[in-house]
Design a protein around this motif. Structure first.
Motif, PDB file in Angstrom:
ATOM      1  N   ILE A 137       4.669   5.718  15.906  1.00 50.47           N
ATOM      2  CA  ILE A 137       5.522   6.064  14.981  1.00 50.47           C
ATOM      3  C   ILE A 137       5.789   7.509  14.987  1.00 50.47           C
ATOM      4  CG2 ILE A 137       3.654   6.478  13.102  1.00 50.47           C
ATOM      5  CD1 ILE A 137       5.641   5.456  11.318  1.00 50.47           C
ATOM      6  N   ILE A 156      11.072   5.254   7.793  1.00 50.47           N
ATOM      7  CA  ILE A 156      10.211   3.951   7.841  1.00 50.47           C
ATOM      8  C   ILE A 156      11.379   2.897   7.342  1.00 50.47           C
ATOM      9  CG2 ILE A 156       8.380   2.979   6.319  1.00 50.47           C
ATOM     10  CD1 ILE A 156       6.930   5.675   6.712  1.00 50.47           C
ATOM     11  N   THR A 163      11.306  -0.627   9.437  1.00 51.46           N
ATOM     12  CA  THR A 163      11.087  -1.824   8.630  1.00 51.46           C
ATOM     13  C   THR A 163      12.595  -2.693   8.424  1.00 51.46           C
ATOM     14  OG1 THR A 163      11.272  -0.815   6.583  1.00 51.46           O
ATOM     15  CG2 THR A 163       9.182  -1.122   7.587  1.00 51.46           C
ATOM     16  N   TRP A 205       5.499  -2.383  11.696  1.00 46.85           N
ATOM     17  CA  TRP A 205       5.650  -1.512  10.489  1.00 46.85           C
ATOM     18  C   TRP A 205       5.529  -2.192   9.145  1.00 46.85           C
ATOM     19  CZ3 TRP A 205       3.987   2.034  12.727  1.00 46.85           C
ATOM     20  CH2 TRP A 205       4.238   2.396  14.057  1.00 46.85           C
TER      21      TRP A 205
END
Length: 176
Positions: free
Chosen positions: A59, A93, A97, A107
């Motif tokens: 990440i 994020i 996702t 994730w």
């Protein structure tokens, strides 16, 4: 710190101390980090505990690329995800996702465990979580157990009994 920043983006909470950089302080009260997201993620029962370092590295690679793509210069002293603003963490994020991202399963799994830590305190015994003031259970208004540590519900959730007890049910509630 990176995984704390990820969990805090999923269920935001307030900073634990004034100089907290992993928790962005985007919400009042405790969020996923205060609820024990890292403890749950590190639990071998999750099946991902051994991979957390690799997830943090991955990440952070995505955060570096996101920062470069958006012309951002995060603090080089911080892990790249931690160096992003809360809005940028959220955007990253959201992308990771999304249905089109090839790593979305990873994730989404980390996000689910972050939610689970807040919503259920899955890594804790419920009585202990309640005694410690678990932020997620408190936010949901989860009732305290009786003095003996058991939960009893004298009122029916629908305001009425839905079915009669089977005649063979024992006093402990077990089927005969």
């Amino acid at each position: 710190m990176t995984l704390e920043a990820f969990a805090d983006t999923i269920v935001p909470g307030e900073k634990r101390f004034p100089d907290d950089i992993a928790v962005a302080g985007a919400s009042s009260g405790g969020g996923a980090v205060a609820a024990g997201a890292l403890e749950l993620l590190a639990d071998p029962a999750t099946g991902i505990a051994d991979d957390l370092g690799a997830f943090a590295d991955l990440i952070n690679e995505h955060a570096r690329a996101y920062a470069a793509e958006h012309g951002l210069t995060p603090d080089p002293e911080l892990p790249p995800l931690v160096g992003l603003s809360f809005a940028d963490r959220t955007a990253l994020i959201r992308h990771l996702t999304s249905p089109v991202h090839p790593e979305r399963e990873i994730w989404i799994l980390v996000a689910l465990f972050s939610n689970m830590a807040f919503d259920t305190g899955a890594h804790l015994h419920t009585v202990d979580a309640m005694a410690a003031g678990h932020p997620g259970l408190a936010a949901m208004g989860f009732s305290q157990p009786d003095a003996d540590g058991l939960w009893r519900f004298p009122d029916y959730s629908y305001g009425r009994e839905l079915a009669n007890l089977h005649p063979g049910t024992t006093s402990s509630g077990s089927p005969a």
